[in-house]
Design a protein around this motif. Structure first.
Motif, PDB file in Angstrom:
ATOM      1  N   MET A 216       0.946  -1.169   0.041  1.00 39.20           N
ATOM      2  CA  MET A 216       0.231   0.037   0.062  1.00 39.20           C
ATOM      3  C   MET A 216       0.774   1.281  -0.070  1.00 39.20           C
ATOM      4  SD  MET A 216      -3.058  -0.896   0.114  1.00 39.20           S
ATOM      5  CE  MET A 216      -4.053   0.545   0.590  1.00 39.20           C
ATOM      6  N   GLU A 217       2.169   1.255   0.128  1.00 37.30           N
ATOM      7  CA  GLU A 217       3.054   2.467   0.347  1.00 37.30           C
ATOM      8  C   GLU A 217       2.880   3.498  -0.621  1.00 37.30           C
ATOM      9  OE1 GLU A 217       7.650   3.783   1.413  1.00 37.30           O
ATOM     10  OE2 GLU A 217       6.886   1.761   1.586  1.00 37.30           O
ATOM     11  N   GLU A 218       3.053   2.992  -1.906  1.00 38.49           N
ATOM     12  CA  GLU A 218       3.234   3.701  -3.104  1.00 38.49           C
ATOM     13  C   GLU A 218       1.803   4.266  -3.202  1.00 38.49           C
ATOM     14  OE1 GLU A 218       4.084   3.522  -7.934  1.00 38.49           O
ATOM     15  OE2 GLU A 218       4.981   1.919  -6.466  1.00 38.49           O
ATOM     16  N   TRP A 219       0.751   3.546  -3.500  1.00 37.50           N
ATOM     17  CA  TRP A 219      -0.670   3.739  -3.473  1.00 37.50           C
ATOM     18  C   TRP A 219      -0.826   5.041  -2.571  1.00 37.50           C
ATOM     19  CZ3 TRP A 219      -5.065   3.994  -0.417  1.00 37.50           C
ATOM     20  CH2 TRP A 219      -6.378   4.449  -1.363  1.00 37.50           C
ATOM     21  N   LEU A 220      -0.761   4.875  -1.399  1.00 33.76           N
ATOM     22  CA  LEU A 220      -0.897   6.022  -0.172  1.00 33.76           C
ATOM     23  C   LEU A 220      -0.453   7.225  -0.449  1.00 33.76           C
ATOM     24  CD1 LEU A 220      -0.484   3.836   3.089  1.00 33.76           C
ATOM     25  CD2 LEU A 220      -2.527   4.663   2.063  1.00 33.76           C
ATOM     26  N   ILE A 221       0.776   7.147  -1.080  1.00 27.20           N
ATOM     27  CA  ILE A 221       1.544   8.576  -1.237  1.00 27.20           C
ATOM     28  C   ILE A 221       0.884   9.198  -2.497  1.00 27.20           C
ATOM     29  CG2 ILE A 221       3.734   9.502  -2.036  1.00 27.20           C
ATOM     30  CD1 ILE A 221       4.977   7.460  -0.319  1.00 27.20           C
ATOM     31  N   ARG A 222       0.666   8.302  -3.573  1.00 22.97           N
ATOM     32  CA  ARG A 222       0.000   8.843  -4.746  1.00 22.97           C
ATOM     33  C   ARG A 222      -1.332   9.374  -4.414  1.00 22.97           C
ATOM     34  NH1 ARG A 222       1.445   4.034  -7.841  1.00 22.97           N
ATOM     35  NH2 ARG A 222      -0.837   3.482  -7.896  1.00 22.97           N
ATOM     36  N   THR A 223      -2.096   8.733  -3.681  1.00 20.32           N
ATOM     37  CA  THR A 223      -3.579   9.213  -3.269  1.00 20.32           C
ATOM     38  C   THR A 223      -3.551  10.508  -2.545  1.00 20.32           C
ATOM     39  OG1 THR A 223      -4.271   6.838  -3.266  1.00 20.32           O
ATOM     40  CG2 THR A 223      -5.757   8.629  -2.193  1.00 20.32           C
ATOM     41  N   ALA A 224      -2.664  10.464  -1.635  1.00 23.96           N
ATOM     42  CA  ALA A 224      -2.528  11.871  -1.036  1.00 23.96           C
ATOM     43  C   ALA A 224      -2.067  13.155  -1.821  1.00 23.96           C
ATOM     44  CB  ALA A 224      -1.492  11.713   0.128  1.00 23.96           C
ATOM     45  N   GLU A 225      -1.143  12.642  -3.111  1.00 20.16           N
ATOM     46  CA  GLU A 225      -0.803  13.738  -3.944  1.00 20.16           C
ATOM     47  C   GLU A 225      -2.060  14.234  -4.804  1.00 20.16           C
ATOM     48  OE1 GLU A 225       2.503  11.788  -6.024  1.00 20.16           O
ATOM     49  OE2 GLU A 225       3.903  12.499  -4.703  1.00 20.16           O
ATOM     50  N   GLU A 226      -2.779  13.294  -5.084  1.00 16.54           N
ATOM     51  CA  GLU A 226      -4.075  13.459  -5.831  1.00 16.54           C
ATOM     52  C   GLU A 226      -4.813  14.627  -5.048  1.00 16.54           C
ATOM     53  OE1 GLU A 226      -4.288   9.112  -7.888  1.00 16.54           O
ATOM     54  OE2 GLU A 226      -5.839   9.756  -6.653  1.00 16.54           O
ATOM     55  N   VAL A 227      -5.226  14.201  -3.746  1.00 15.64           N
ATOM     56  CA  VAL A 227      -5.872  15.263  -3.019  1.00 15.64           C
ATOM     57  C   VAL A 227      -5.330  16.779  -2.854  1.00 15.64           C
ATOM     58  CG1 VAL A 227      -6.791  15.547  -0.803  1.00 15.64           C
ATOM     59  CG2 VAL A 227      -6.883  13.074  -1.532  1.00 15.64           C
ATOM     60  N   GLN A 228      -3.835  16.679  -2.872  1.00 15.52           N
ATOM     61  CA  GLN A 228      -3.278  18.017  -2.569  1.00 15.52           C
ATOM     62  C   GLN A 228      -3.249  18.676  -3.870  1.00 15.52           C
ATOM     63  OE1 GLN A 228       0.418  17.871  -0.287  1.00 15.52           O
ATOM     64  NE2 GLN A 228       1.295  19.432  -1.349  1.00 15.52           N
ATOM     65  N   ASN A 229      -3.179  18.026  -5.045  1.00 16.75           N
ATOM     66  CA  ASN A 229      -3.046  18.694  -6.273  1.00 16.75           C
ATOM     67  C   ASN A 229      -4.625  18.944  -6.982  1.00 16.75           C
ATOM     68  OD1 ASN A 229      -0.453  18.928  -6.206  1.00 16.75           O
ATOM     69  ND2 ASN A 229      -0.019  16.901  -6.953  1.00 16.75           N
ATOM     70  N   LYS A 230      -5.491  18.361  -6.217  1.00 16.04           N
ATOM     71  CA  LYS A 230      -6.932  18.351  -6.743  1.00 16.04           C
ATOM     72  C   LYS A 230      -7.100  17.671  -8.121  1.00 16.04           C
ATOM     73  CE  LYS A 230      -8.400  22.429  -3.997  1.00 16.04           C
ATOM     74  NZ  LYS A 230      -7.173  22.143  -3.296  1.00 16.04           N
ATOM     75  N   GLU A 231      -6.212  16.532  -8.243  1.00 15.88           N
ATOM     76  CA  GLU A 231      -6.286  15.996  -9.551  1.00 15.88           C
ATOM     77  C   GLU A 231      -6.959  14.439  -9.024  1.00 15.88           C
ATOM     78  OE1 GLU A 231      -2.389  15.894 -10.899  1.00 15.88           O
ATOM     79  OE2 GLU A 231      -2.407  17.751 -11.279  1.00 15.88           O
ATOM     80  N   TYR A 232      -8.063  14.201  -9.815  1.00 18.47           N
ATOM     81  CA  TYR A 232      -8.704  13.002  -9.333  1.00 18.47           C
ATOM     82  C   TYR A 232      -9.200  12.070 -10.710  1.00 18.47           C
ATOM     83  CZ  TYR A 232      -9.821  16.123  -5.450  1.00 18.47           C
ATOM     84  OH  TYR A 232      -9.526  17.036  -4.571  1.00 18.47           O
ATOM     85  N   VAL A 233      -8.112  12.172 -11.642  1.00 16.46           N
ATOM     86  CA  VAL A 233      -8.524  11.241 -12.827  1.00 16.46           C
ATOM     87  C   VAL A 233      -8.254   9.819 -12.714  1.00 16.46           C
ATOM     88  CG1 VAL A 233      -7.598  11.009 -15.067  1.00 16.46           C
ATOM     89  CG2 VAL A 233      -7.708  13.343 -14.087  1.00 16.46           C
ATOM     90  N   ALA A 234      -9.093   9.098 -12.916  1.00 17.18           N
ATOM     91  CA  ALA A 234      -9.347   7.595 -12.736  1.00 17.18           C
ATOM     92  C   ALA A 234      -8.440   7.041 -13.246  1.00 17.18           C
ATOM     93  CB  ALA A 234     -10.782   7.032 -12.888  1.00 17.18           C
ATOM     94  N   GLU A 235      -7.851   7.226 -14.441  1.00 14.18           N
ATOM     95  CA  GLU A 235      -7.062   6.421 -15.279  1.00 14.18           C
ATOM     96  C   GLU A 235      -5.710   6.441 -14.684  1.00 14.18           C
ATOM     97  OE1 GLU A 235     -10.281   7.601 -17.656  1.00 14.18           O
ATOM     98  OE2 GLU A 235      -9.084   8.779 -16.648  1.00 14.18           O
ATOM     99  N   LYS A 236      -5.203   7.334 -13.797  1.00  6.79           N
ATOM    100  CA  LYS A 236      -4.085   7.625 -13.221  1.00  6.79           C
ATOM    101  C   LYS A 236      -3.869   6.229 -12.279  1.00  6.79           C
ATOM    102  CE  LYS A 236      -1.446  11.334 -11.536  1.00  6.79           C
ATOM    103  NZ  LYS A 236      -1.562  12.661 -11.187  1.00  6.79           N
ATOM    104  N   ASN A 237      -4.687   6.104 -11.519  1.00  5.78           N
ATOM    105  CA  ASN A 237      -4.399   5.050 -10.481  1.00  5.78           C
ATOM    106  C   ASN A 237      -5.340   3.750 -10.402  1.00  5.78           C
ATOM    107  OD1 ASN A 237      -2.311   5.440  -8.380  1.00  5.78           O
ATOM    108  ND2 ASN A 237      -3.799   6.379  -6.972  1.00  5.78           N
ATOM    109  N   GLY A 238      -6.334   3.959 -11.287  1.00  9.54           N
ATOM    110  CA  GLY A 238      -7.251   2.784 -11.341  1.00  9.54           C
ATOM    111  C   GLY A 238      -8.161   2.422 -10.443  1.00  9.54           C
ATOM    112  N   SER A 239      -8.415   3.177  -9.660  1.00 13.56           N
ATOM    113  CA  SER A 239      -9.501   2.865  -8.383  1.00 13.56           C
ATOM    114  C   SER A 239     -10.701   3.830  -8.238  1.00 13.56           C
ATOM    115  CB  SER A 239      -8.660   3.230  -7.054  1.00 13.56           C
ATOM    116  OG  SER A 239      -7.575   2.273  -6.771  1.00 13.56           O
TER     117      SER A 239
END
Length: 296
Positions: A216-239
């Protein structure tokens, strides 16, 4: 041979956490003063070498640094009010509370009771982990005060300083506890289903849950970056949220087949449904944060 006096520390509040903290300081050779409303709770610590104070005021005045581990901030303030002027003494408050509550307690400690310094600490561990020396405690308050006492606080385990704002410690505490609450809820749901199906809960935890969490480590960091940058594009993370809705419905269906309640996950199902209904279905799951925050 050195004839210097050992470092001293005062611990007020000897519940499970306070007792564990006091025991650590005693074992590290500190002159440890302890106090509790029920004196018998400190009996075994006295046998180990701690010094039992007859009152909370005596305990605070016995050493330059006091750690308060009582039930509420109101009790902290009662203790400080009884002590009165505590010039030359630093308070470390590890009582759980909200950021606003903690700021008020810090302000009164310094302006009303003349504390030399004030830190708020949040122990991110169980008493057992504290005893083992592997606990993490996060502190907020004056950086100068933290630096002055950092080495003295080492028996607490890993100590991390956040910000001068004492409210940062309870903020991080509650935020980290919210993560644990989610893990606890999901894990209890999983164990209920696995056991109901006749499988080994222990083998499931060891063989599947631990490896999953390790990924989960990499996913947690990427998700936090999405929230901080307000970027929620689904294709990026696949969830995407719509996929999470389907997955959560499958959990409820499986639990029902097994005769297991899913009420621990009801809140998550509700907000995922809301996200889809509001047109956020193709966003990453990180988009759920937008539903929790007040509109900007």
């Amino acid at each position: 041979m050195s004839t210097s006096e050992p470092k001293s520390i005062s611990i007020l509040g000897l519940g499970q956490m306070g007792h564990a903290i006091a025991s650590n300081f005693v074992s590290r050779g500190f002159k440890t003063f302890v106090w509790n409303r029920t004196p018998s709770k400190g009996a075994d610590l006295v046998e180990q070498g701690a010094i039992q104070s007859s009152s909370s005021t005596e305990c605070i005045r016995s050493s330059p640094l006091s750690i308060l581990c009582v039930n509420t901030d109101d009790i902290v303030l009662d203790i400080l009010a009884a002590a009165g002027d505590i010039s030359g003494h630093t308070i470390v408050n590890i009582v759980n509370g909200s950021p606003q509550q903690v700021r008020k307690t810090a302000e009164k400690s310094i302006s009303h009771y003349m504390a030399d310094g004030y830190l708020h600490g949040s122990v991110m561990a169980s008493p057992g982990l504290v005893r083992s020396g592997g606990a993490m405690t996060i502190f907020a308050g004056s950086s100068e005060t933290f630096k002055k006492w950092e080495l003295t606080l080492q028996p607490l385990g890993i100590t991390l300083w956040l910000l001068d704002d004492v409210g940062a410690a309870p903020l991080y505490d509650c935020s980290l506890l919210s993560i644990l609450s989610g893990i606890f809820s999901g894990f209890m749901q999983a164990l209920a289903m696995i056991g109901a199906a006749g499988h080994s809960e222990t083998e499931f935890a060891r063989g599947f849950v631990v490896p999953l969490l390790g990924q989960m480590e990499e996913w947690l960091i990427r998700t936090a970056e999405e929230v901080q940058n307000k970027e929620y594009v689904a294709e990026k993370n696949g969830s995407p949220i719509e996929v999470q809705l389907d997955s959560t419905k499958h959990i409820f269906e499986t639990a029902k087949e097994l005769g297991v309640s899913s009420r621990l996950l009801q809140g998550f199902l509700d907000i995922v449904k809301e996200g889809v209904e509001r047109g956020q279905g193709r966003e990453e799951i990180s988009g759920l944060v937008r539903l929790l925050r007040a509109p900007e």
